[in-house]
Design a protein around this motif. Structure first.
Motif, PDB file in Angstrom:
ATOM      1  N   UNK A  19       0.589  -1.576   0.101  1.00 58.37           N
ATOM      2  CA  UNK A  19      -0.141   0.358   0.213  1.00 58.37           C
ATOM      3  C   UNK A  19       0.676   1.417   0.411  1.00 58.37           C
ATOM      4  N   UNK A  20       2.247   1.260  -0.486  1.00 57.35           N
ATOM      5  CA  UNK A  20       3.187   2.435   0.189  1.00 57.35           C
ATOM      6  C   UNK A  20       2.334   3.220  -1.195  1.00 57.35           C
ATOM      7  N   UNK A  21       3.165   4.518  -1.222  1.00 59.10           N
ATOM      8  CA  UNK A  21       3.590   4.882  -2.163  1.00 59.10           C
ATOM      9  C   UNK A  21       3.756   4.138  -4.147  1.00 59.10           C
ATOM     10  N   UNK A  22       4.986   3.552  -3.687  1.00 60.96           N
ATOM     11  CA  UNK A  22       5.343   2.957  -4.916  1.00 60.96           C
ATOM     12  C   UNK A  22       4.692   0.682  -4.667  1.00 60.96           C
ATOM     13  N   UNK A  23       3.918   1.489  -4.660  1.00 59.42           N
ATOM     14  CA  UNK A  23       3.208  -0.551  -4.088  1.00 59.42           C
ATOM     15  C   UNK A  23       4.333  -1.342  -4.917  1.00 59.42           C
ATOM     16  N   UNK A  24       4.658  -2.227  -4.165  1.00 66.29           N
ATOM     17  CA  UNK A  24       4.905  -3.649  -4.997  1.00 66.29           C
ATOM     18  C   UNK A  24       4.204  -4.744  -5.074  1.00 66.29           C
ATOM     19  N   UNK A  29       5.384  -8.721  -3.307  1.00 68.59           N
ATOM     20  CA  UNK A  29       5.539  -8.741  -1.897  1.00 68.59           C
ATOM     21  C   UNK A  29       5.158  -9.738  -1.230  1.00 68.59           C
ATOM     22  N   UNK A  30       4.160 -10.652  -1.645  1.00 69.98           N
ATOM     23  CA  UNK A  30       3.710 -11.638  -0.602  1.00 69.98           C
ATOM     24  C   UNK A  30       5.017 -12.683  -0.322  1.00 69.98           C
ATOM     25  N   UNK A  31       6.114 -12.917  -1.843  1.00 67.58           N
ATOM     26  CA  UNK A  31       7.041 -13.663  -1.805  1.00 67.58           C
ATOM     27  C   UNK A  31       7.791 -13.319  -0.385  1.00 67.58           C
ATOM     28  N   UNK A  60       2.698 -24.442  -0.313  1.00 66.89           N
ATOM     29  CA  UNK A  60       2.762 -24.428  -1.958  1.00 66.89           C
ATOM     30  C   UNK A  60       1.825 -25.448  -2.495  1.00 66.89           C
ATOM     31  N   UNK A  61       1.395 -26.840  -1.477  1.00 67.57           N
ATOM     32  CA  UNK A  61       0.410 -27.378  -2.078  1.00 67.57           C
ATOM     33  C   UNK A  61      -0.844 -27.421  -2.877  1.00 67.57           C
ATOM     34  N   UNK A 405       1.175 -19.130  -4.460  1.00 65.83           N
ATOM     35  CA  UNK A 405       2.051 -20.003  -3.845  1.00 65.83           C
ATOM     36  C   UNK A 405       2.991 -18.687  -2.498  1.00 65.83           C
ATOM     37  N   UNK A 406       3.028 -18.123  -2.779  1.00 66.71           N
ATOM     38  CA  UNK A 406       3.670 -16.544  -1.682  1.00 66.71           C
ATOM     39  C   UNK A 406       2.826 -16.681  -0.354  1.00 66.71           C
ATOM     40  N   UNK A 407       1.261 -16.277  -0.993  1.00 68.15           N
ATOM     41  CA  UNK A 407       0.323 -16.079   0.019  1.00 68.15           C
ATOM     42  C   UNK A 407       0.274 -17.289   1.140  1.00 68.15           C
ATOM     43  N   UNK A 408      -0.123 -18.290   0.829  1.00 70.90           N
ATOM     44  CA  UNK A 408      -0.152 -19.603   1.151  1.00 70.90           C
ATOM     45  C   UNK A 408       0.964 -20.070   2.038  1.00 70.90           C
ATOM     46  N   UNK A 409       1.816 -20.284   1.290  1.00 74.20           N
ATOM     47  CA  UNK A 409       3.813 -20.635   2.476  1.00 74.20           C
ATOM     48  C   UNK A 409       3.304 -18.967   4.037  1.00 74.20           C
ATOM     49  N   UNK A 410       3.012 -17.927   3.344  1.00 77.44           N
ATOM     50  CA  UNK A 410       2.818 -17.305   4.183  1.00 77.44           C
ATOM     51  C   UNK A 410       1.747 -16.756   5.599  1.00 77.44           C
TER      52      UNK A 410
END
Length: 540
Positions: A19-24, A29-31, A60-61, A405-410
């Protein structure tokens, strides 16, 4: 104290990055946040490395469940575009009413309500979003609108799964569970009168909303009145039947112009390209009933197949969930793989731990209904663009795969450790600092669970026990607190990373996830305040 700080830090980092100005974008961002969290699990929380790696493999699965659902939804949407079905639907909706509010309430409110009751899994926004974009509404605003409104029915989504299964970890009598269902239905319905207006403000101007306020209120009541009434006798069908009844009544209200502004003006905030699409739709000739039935087959076919495969009384659902393995293979330390006759694939004993994973290929709404209905649509229209549609779907899925994949690991790492997990630590800390005022904040813990897991069911499974303990410790009404948990899990659907990535992917919105999150978070705060106050005032 340092562990508590470490529990909060990955969330703060993720929200900041997105959510920052130059957001990723989410696929970066998730990984990155998951990698930071992985380090914290090993160094600060001192988790067993083998267990951590098993949790990562599981994440990951598990990610392939939303990935396949999104791919199926995109495939169906692209099929509707390629066959011309979407253009005919657009014309058909304009023939019912070319009023922007009427179209938004039919598709974004009542239709989503029905789909949530049948399926869940983020399906409503994936189906409703493309239809609204086809009507000329801007894609980013459509994403925000659909996410916000995919909240009220969620407590009873997927034939009541968040209630009857999500609260199964708490020892409740049948009467107490019924009370939780009734109270959560009332809380969600009260919130609906506010949250629909908030959602509309993101997509049309306020004058237009006030000019059609009678229609809006009537449309909301058409869904939530049967929703609440049915909750008194069932916690499986309030959303499904409430959405079905509400959709029919809302279409009739729009057709007869009841409560709609009697002006030709259109209040939607749209760009030049969207204006052209809307103008084309309004100038197009009226379509016959036969042509409209054929064009809407991807929608009503999907709903019909969802109902057939979701309602237990029809006998199909148990067959699709058969887990008895017909094939088993040992994969060494990776685990034991098995496949059932219903294509339920499972991996157990991951790295010789208790971690396990399963995926029901015929039940999760990817192949059924999205894939099957899309292929049938191509056959129905005798369209030969299958290869093009598949290619477009694969292209559109490239970044969502990485993000999810990054979200579910997180998510898995945040929830690792049961009562000592990072999420549980945050929940206990929030309860501690709010004390006897917990009723005003209980819903936000439910929303936190949905934000992480992408599921109101998992939120209830994770936090219902904690909520129940807090209620007993503070001498609060336990069914009210659990109802707030359930309603909170529903409202958390609008800020859930999985759902945001899903709808952004279906609508090809690129790196707009952070922009969307900031807007839906505002709506979630309104929702939480409303049900917090309502819970105290009405249920004590």
């Amino acid at each position: 104290m340092f562990q508590l700080f470490s529990a909060y830090f990955p969330i703060v980092l993720l929200i900041y990055l997105m959510t920052k100005k130059n957001s990723l974008p989410s696929f970066r961002a998730l990984p990155l946040s998951a990698l930071v969290l992985y380090s914290l699990m090993l160094v600060v929380f001192e988790r067993d490395p083998n267990q951590v790696h098993a949790v990562i493999v599981d994440g990951l699965l598990v990610a392939w469940t939303p990935i396949l659902i999104i791919a199926g939804a995109i495939f169906l949407f692209r099929t509707m575009e390629a066959t011309g079905a979407l253009a005919i639907i657009r014309t058909g909706l304009n023939s019912i009413s070319n009023n922007a509010i009427a179209q938004l309430m039919i598709v974004g409110w009542a239709f989503q309500f029905l789909i949530e009751g049948a399926s869940g899994f983020g399906t409503p926004a994936a189906l409703a979003g493309p239809v609204l974009v086809g009507l000329g509404f801007p894609a980013v605003r459509v994403a925000i609108f659909c996410l916000i409104l995919n909240s009220v029915p969620v407590s009873f989504g997927a034939v009541g799964t968040p209630t009857w299964f999500g609260l199964s970890a708490v020892s409740l009598s049948e009467l107490e569970l019924a009370q939780v269902g009734i109270k959560s239905a009332w809380l969600n319905s009260i919130a609906a009168l506010f949250i629909v207006l908030v959602a509309l403000m993101f997509i049309v101007d306020r004058r237009k909303i006030m000019g059609n306020i009678v229609f809006i209120v009537l449309s909301v009541l058409c869904c939530v009145t049967p929703y609440v009434a049915i909750a008194y006798s069932s916690y499986e069908f309030p959303a499904l039947l409430g959405g079905g009844i509400g959709l029919i009544l809302t279409i009739l209200l729009a057709r007869w112009g009841i409560g709609l502004e009697k002006t030709p003006s259109d209040g939607r905030q749209i760009d030049d390209e969207a204006v052209d699409r809307a103008t084309d739709a309004q100038n197009a000739p009226r379509v016959s009933v036969k042509a409209l039935v054929k064009a809407t087959f991807p929608l009503w076919g999907t709903v019909l197949l969802l109902i057939i495969t979701r309602v237990p009384q029809l006998g199909i659902k148990p067959l699709l969930l058969l887990k008895e393995p017909v094939l088993s293979v040992g994969l060494g330390s990776l685990g034991d793989l098995s496949v059932s006759a219903a294509l339920v694939v499972s991996l157990t004993n991951i790295f010789n731990t208790s971690e396990s994973w399963s995926h029901s290929f015929l039940y999760v709404p990817s192949l059924l209904p999205f894939g099957v209905i899309a292929l049938l649509t191509l056959q129905l229209f005798k369209d030969g663009s299958t290869r093009t549609v598949v290619k477009e779907t694969v292209e559109q899925m490239k970044t969502p795969v990485v993000a999810l994949l990054g979200a579910l690991v997180f998510v898995n790492l945040m929830m690792m450790g049961g009562e000592q997990s990072a999420v549980a630590l945050i929940g206990s800390h929030l309860a501690e600092i709010t004390g006897s005022n917990w009723q005003f904040f209980a819903a936000f813990l439910g929303a936190l669970g949905s934000f992480f897991s992408g599921s109101a069911t998992i939120s209830n499974l994770t936090f219902a026990g904690i909520q129940d303990s807090i209620a007993l410790d503070l001498a609060l009404n336990r069914t009210t607190i659990l109802a707030l948990q359930s309603a909170g899990g529903a409202m958390g659907n609008m800020v859930c990373i999985n759902n945001i990535v899903a709808v952004a992917s279906v609508l090809a919105l690129g790196d707009k996830e952070g922009y969307i999150l900031k807007r839906t978070a505002i709506a979630m705060l309104v929702y939480g305040v409303v049900i917090g106050v309502a819970g105290v005032v009405i249920f004590g």
